[in-house]
Write a protein that holds these residues in place. Structure first.
Motif, PDB file in Angstrom:
ATOM      1  N   VAL C  72       0.816  -1.216   0.000  1.00 52.19           N
ATOM      2  CA  VAL C  72       0.000   0.000   0.000  1.00 52.19           C
ATOM      3  C   VAL C  72       0.853   1.271   0.000  1.00 52.19           C
ATOM      4  O   VAL C  72       0.445   2.321  -0.497  1.00 52.19           O
ATOM      5  N   GLY C  73       2.061   1.172   0.568  1.00 50.00           N
ATOM      6  CA  GLY C  73       2.873   2.369   0.758  1.00 50.00           C
ATOM      7  C   GLY C  73       3.424   2.968  -0.522  1.00 50.00           C
ATOM      8  O   GLY C  73       3.776   2.245  -1.461  1.00 50.00           O
ATOM      9  N   ASP C  74       3.495   4.271  -0.552  1.00 53.31           N
ATOM     10  CA  ASP C  74       4.120   4.968  -1.680  1.00 53.31           C
ATOM     11  C   ASP C  74       5.378   5.653  -1.171  1.00 53.31           C
ATOM     12  O   ASP C  74       5.617   5.723   0.045  1.00 53.31           O
ATOM     13  N   LEU C  75       6.171   6.156  -2.090  1.00 52.77           N
ATOM     14  CA  LEU C  75       7.375   6.896  -1.734  1.00 52.77           C
ATOM     15  C   LEU C  75       7.321   8.183  -2.547  1.00 52.77           C
ATOM     16  O   LEU C  75       7.395   8.132  -3.777  1.00 52.77           O
ATOM     17  N   ARG C 280       4.491  10.633   1.890  1.00 55.85           N
ATOM     18  CA  ARG C 280       3.621   9.492   1.658  1.00 55.85           C
ATOM     19  C   ARG C 280       2.172   9.954   1.594  1.00 55.85           C
ATOM     20  O   ARG C 280       1.667  10.575   2.528  1.00 55.85           O
ATOM     21  N   TYR C 282      -0.280   7.656   0.860  1.00 56.30           N
ATOM     22  CA  TYR C 282      -1.161   6.482   0.829  1.00 56.30           C
ATOM     23  C   TYR C 282      -2.261   6.499   1.875  1.00 56.30           C
ATOM     24  O   TYR C 282      -3.319   5.895   1.628  1.00 56.30           O
ATOM     25  N   PRO C 283      -2.089   7.176   3.030  1.00 55.61           N
ATOM     26  CA  PRO C 283      -3.248   7.197   3.934  1.00 55.61           C
ATOM     27  C   PRO C 283      -4.474   7.796   3.239  1.00 55.61           C
ATOM     28  O   PRO C 283      -5.594   7.281   3.370  1.00 55.61           O
TER      29      PRO C 283
ATOM     30  N   ALA D  28       9.752   0.362   4.074  1.00 58.74           N
ATOM     31  CA  ALA D  28       8.317   0.258   4.306  1.00 58.74           C
ATOM     32  C   ALA D  28       7.561   0.041   3.004  1.00 58.74           C
ATOM     33  O   ALA D  28       6.526  -0.629   2.977  1.00 58.74           O
ATOM     34  N   ALA D  29       8.071   0.588   1.945  1.00 58.64           N
ATOM     35  CA  ALA D  29       7.363   0.485   0.675  1.00 58.64           C
ATOM     36  C   ALA D  29       7.794  -0.760  -0.101  1.00 58.64           C
ATOM     37  O   ALA D  29       7.237  -1.053  -1.152  1.00 58.64           O
ATOM     38  N   SER D  55       4.425  -0.041   5.881  1.00 59.99           N
ATOM     39  CA  SER D  55       3.298   0.861   5.628  1.00 59.99           C
ATOM     40  C   SER D  55       1.976   0.280   6.099  1.00 59.99           C
ATOM     41  O   SER D  55       1.112   0.992   6.601  1.00 59.99           O
ATOM     42  N   LEU D  58       0.346   1.112   9.506  1.00 59.39           N
ATOM     43  CA  LEU D  58      -0.064   2.477   9.846  1.00 59.39           C
ATOM     44  C   LEU D  58      -1.281   2.529  10.766  1.00 59.39           C
ATOM     45  O   LEU D  58      -1.294   3.314  11.732  1.00 59.39           O
ATOM     46  N   PRO D 252       3.715  10.393   8.286  1.00 61.94           N
ATOM     47  CA  PRO D 252       3.813  10.014   6.878  1.00 61.94           C
ATOM     48  C   PRO D 252       4.267  11.179   5.987  1.00 61.94           C
ATOM     49  O   PRO D 252       4.768  10.952   4.885  1.00 61.94           O
ATOM     50  N   PHE D 253       4.094  12.370   6.484  1.00 56.09           N
ATOM     51  CA  PHE D 253       4.502  13.561   5.711  1.00 56.09           C
ATOM     52  C   PHE D 253       4.377  14.763   6.646  1.00 56.09           C
ATOM     53  O   PHE D 253       3.893  14.638   7.774  1.00 56.09           O
TER      54      PHE D 253
END
Lengths: 388, 388, 388, 388
Positions: C72-75, C280, C282-283, D28-29, D55, D58, D252-253
């Protein structure tokens, strides 16, 4: 803003101080000195790129330049002398079109803005006018990043340009370089010029990257007489070329920006946006047209006269000549104290104007007044005893 | 960019068509017609705000304006005639300082940029030059939102301005209005002007909100002779005021921007950034100074002469006069076909130039040439039979 | 900036005041009322476009949306749920690509910036979010002139657009219109939408002029269930389309900008320049993907339920229904005093939330909570006696 | 834009290559490797500033961070966890206020924009993130000239700054330096920091010139444990300070920008203009608040553990340690081939992740995972024979 006071400090106005280090000769604006006025019309001025003239004589000069031409007038820079000048410069520089601009700053700014478009990364010499003397207009008005590069006018420029391309392409968000702006001759480097070969190698890099090339050739025609120099050939690697109208061509102001049809069309639009579409430009254009007649030939003779003078001076005691790399019309004389002492006064009494030595270093700038007196006459005042 | 062809369409150049609807008289740039040249020096031109002159006579005009003044020259717009003109306009408009600008567009753009600072919301009339004729320079160069408001030159402007303030203050992210720019007289409204009382009420709103006020008074001095008009009083509610130098004062180009010391200092900086610091502005400044001498008095006489002519025409068969609200130097004559037919030819043979009626509507613009002939002489050509 | 105080005035937080006139339901952020907490999970909210949820339940919602997906995670917005969401929206809107954006304002600003390029004249509805609610970002950051046009969402838009093109082309310096930005549904017009036919006629004009088309479709999917509506078809005339992720899809924030490959590539660059490349996303993307599942079908049912409710209400005494032109999910009920009195209390005790009538005018906004109770149950609370 | 392919090259994802040279750990990704998954939860990662987490976990992390707090939610970045985080950072940095920003790029860009105002000359380190990694946003969006200076993080910065001031003041149009932006620690200089004393001397120059000071302190808290370091004291010379929320605090950001009340108020406005006002920021804010608890104390222990490890390694055969000037959490181990060979595999089998040596140079980055294993255990894998 440069204050009046600062101006007067930089340009001490009086009978013996015609020189403006950074600016064209300020003589025309100077009050006539009380004691004994300089005969401006016959002096040899070893300062400044242009022939000093008194401002009050402008009507006579215009009369000669207009010469009864009923069609001299332009309307918002269309037709008339402006149109004729644009056409003439386009031919001289081998470009499709050219546009009159009120100032060189505007010509430069518009050129790099058009060349960059949305690729707002601009490479330029760190000593260049665009970088140092246009009050950050590039980022302020056009949102362009002016990236200073090392190398001056030398071959090292090629490596600097290549390094700048390499660096950016390695960044996570690689910047595209929209344009490279080169100045030649460079005022802040005493008129040093960049060799055509160096320019061609930079143009190669530019071409591979779809990058535009601009020449700040404010003083381009001062290269007249340099070996192999021809304005058209020198302009080939550049998409846009700016040449000044007032630094040595005799106009009260103005500049030319040359390039292909589409870019110059666009430049006229942007000129309007910048507030540069003056109502009538023909007073400047007519004088520039006049000054342009045979300018290259005359300046080649100036160059030859300058070389002769330098050779003569180099052979005189207490004088050493330092040449500028690929110099246009400036050289430096390094003077012993006994030569420097009283030099300006000796010169003045012979109707010759020299600048003020700085720690024995005297800039000699050659312009058309150099043709007014024989080399020997000029050299003589450099003799410590005034006899030579 | 306006093409040459479009210009020639708008400004048909020839013996009988001196008029430029939107531009000052193009005569000076026109080729002398083959048949019988117009004696430009003695015509009455009921078109254009200025006195038409031939471009080739510029040297003589400059000679008269400079009048042997050895200190006329400026250096990058410092001192000389430029300095004198700036001082004179500062006094005329009751401001601390004034700066020469190459164009009115630049004067307007710099003024609103300085007044707005970081509050980039600018209110202006939707018919104004800043909104319509400066090619979006306000957002393009200065990131300012030019918000068009209704009301033209009328009292309704006050409500429009107030509504614009109210609207924004109710938004979740309320915008601060940095400046209000008012044009008066308004070219796109046939020279209609805004009453001082209306301006004062707008200035009240501005003051409460810390909003700057700019006057685009390109044609301000054409209000000379209007009841109660005085440039200094009219300028009081404004922080900055622009006046044109070439629309009726005889300079080939140029503008003045007046205001307090700090803002005009800043304006000179921004002028440099815009590429507006031309090398020498004295050719324009000297002519403008010359044109300014007694201009107000002369134009008050023009106004009186215009009123007399309109009164006379109003009493003639087949002519109805339509006045512009708070008009400066323009009125419209509505002509029966029998009056309109042949009018331009009748006028021309009497050395009078009129525009081209549009569906019987003829704009009459008054300028100093109106003083060259008696009212009766001029009116006579409007008689259907040419006798009056 | 909108202050906290102003927010609390606009969004009175408490058990009986769930409504945010201009903003999505604020309930989630509200403290639980002392007396008797609203069962947020089962209420019908006739305010807001989305389903209100308590912020503290975010972990559970994320758990459901992520569902153990290890990828699910993005970078920096690459891959993961962000990549999946971009792909899904590209397909939904029939475009080559789509990019995640942190906000709709950024999506709009980047779209018009890219479409305009150097042609900085942008036409948009004067009620649009881009014109009214983005704090002049268009001129301030991108130097684009946002030109407000009349017509709202109606067919009159076509004439306004055409007139804007005509006006500019007649000016001496004709402006090129770089882009047209249309909002549909329009929040400031109660969710009124523009008919596809109207849009197609505007797109024709745009195409003839090389002008780009942008859709601010923040609430586009709220049109689901409108006759003939299909997101892909509706998006065809537009080069770029923005859709919100948080207004009704359940993400905490975010937006999508769709278009062709080249423009969306460029948009990702400009997103970085604007500071929009969050580490990120993705949330938000995971929740939006979850909300998107069957959204169109669900909202079509909401629409049907809304129509049924409006029909019912229209037949009840003391109630008149006013429809919005081509409305999406909002209608106005005009209530007699005897209906309005006590309405909110009657509703609340039936776990129904209504807004506050303004002079008897009550906005009814339909969202997915409408499906929680039978039409008759909801209508009943609108009966003056609470029996219906 | 950085393409997916380029990302994967820079961040080779797989069991043995957790390291992202320039980016926080990409683990994580990453897809779980086929063979034997790394137990991310218990590894020691000698790469990256943060603790790697998957990820998909979360929701659990958010659950722990929110801890049933019903008031965690914000509305357009007002109140809730966002408000709490802003307050906490304001206190930590000793400033009046602080604003949440979606990215560090936006925090930096907004800070320098506000500090510069109309004085668009910005001095910054040529290796800084603002100069190299924000895609020319400074000139492109804010018309500011980012002037690169030499000196890195050393005392030589003072002379570079002074020289830049001197140079401009001698120009005919002297530029005013609006702001100085300093990064510390500097990512492109391996986390090297600038001494407070150096900063204070630069701040002195700034103060004399009315120039603003901005700290890009993205990694500021990684200085925790350095002798004499205290965030509040270090922040004193700066008008604005940015700290990252995701590089080591676990959000996450997000980013924080702190400063005085007026500037941060203004920053919230500009954040809206930049499209940075996301609907809800609390998912990031809640995690950052959680990560911030006792962060300084924990990282001081990381630093001590790092020192212990370096001391140990320095005493081992085939290893030389190179320290970074005023380094924060990075050092370089220079490894003999026999140490380097097989190092990553040895480490991995002990649940330790190391980067990839470049010509024998291995960057060791310390983060909180260093506390998971005894120094001796970690050092052992650096022994050529894996015994140590």
């Amino acid at each position: 803003m440069v204050s009046r006071r600062e101006f007067l400090q930089a340009v001490p106005i009086g009978a013996l101080s015609l020189a403006a280090a950074a600016h064209p000769l300020a003589l025309a604006a100077a009050p006539a000195p009380a004691e004994k006025p300089l005969a401006v019309e016959k002096i040899v001025a070893l300062v400044g790129d242009d022939v000093p003239v008194r401002s009050m004589y402008l009507p006579q000069r215009l009369e000669a330049a207009i010469a009864g031409n009923a069609e001299v007038g332009d309307l918002y820079l269309h037709d008339g002398a402006v149109g004729a000048l644009e056409k003439r410069f386009a031919e001289l520089l081998g470009k499709e079109d050219a546009a009159f601009m009120p100032t060189g700053t505007m010509a430069n700014q518009i050129a790099v803005r058009i060349l960059c478009g949305d690729r707002r990364h601009l490479l330029l010499q760190k000593e260049s006018h665009v970088y140092r003397d246009e009050e950050d207009a590039t980022p302020v008005l056009s949102g362009i990043n002016p990236v200073p590069i090392d190398g001056g006018t030398s071959e090292a420029l090629v490596a600097s340009v290549q390094a700048a391309f390499n660096q950016r392409s390695k960044d996570p968000y690689p910047m595209e370089v929209g344009a490279i702006s080169l100045e030649s001759p460079v005022r802040r480097l005493d008129g040093s010029t960049t060799a055509l070969d160096t320019i061609l190698r930079i143009a190669d890099i530019a071409k591979k990257n779809g990058t535009g090339m601009h020449l700040d050739g404010a003083r381009l025609l001062l290269m007249s007489g340099m070996e192999g120099f021809d304005p058209k050939t020198y302009a080939v690697p550049f998409d846009t070329v700016y040449v000044s109208l007032y630094k040595y061509l005799g106009a009260p102001f103005g500049a030319i920006l040359a390039g292909d049809k589409a870019r110059i069309d666009r430049a006229r639009h942007v000129r309007h946006i910048f507030g540069g579409t003056i109502f009538r430009g023909y007073p400047a254009a007519a004088l520039a047209l006049h000054g342009l007649d045979h300018f290259g030939e005359r300046f080649a003779r100036v160059r030859a006269a300058g070389e002769a003078l330098l050779a003569k001076l180099a052979g005189m005691p207490g004088i050493r000549i330092e040449r500028v790399d690929r110099g246009s019309n400036i050289a430096i004389a390094i003077l012993d104290a006994k030569v420097a002492d009283g030099l300006r006064e000796r010169a003045r009494s012979a109707d010759i104007v020299v600048g003020k030595p700085d720690n024995g270093r005297l800039h000699l700038t050659f312009n058309e007044t150099l043709l007014r007196k024989p080399t020997a006459t000029i050299a003589k005042v450099f003799a410590a005893d005034g006899v030579g």
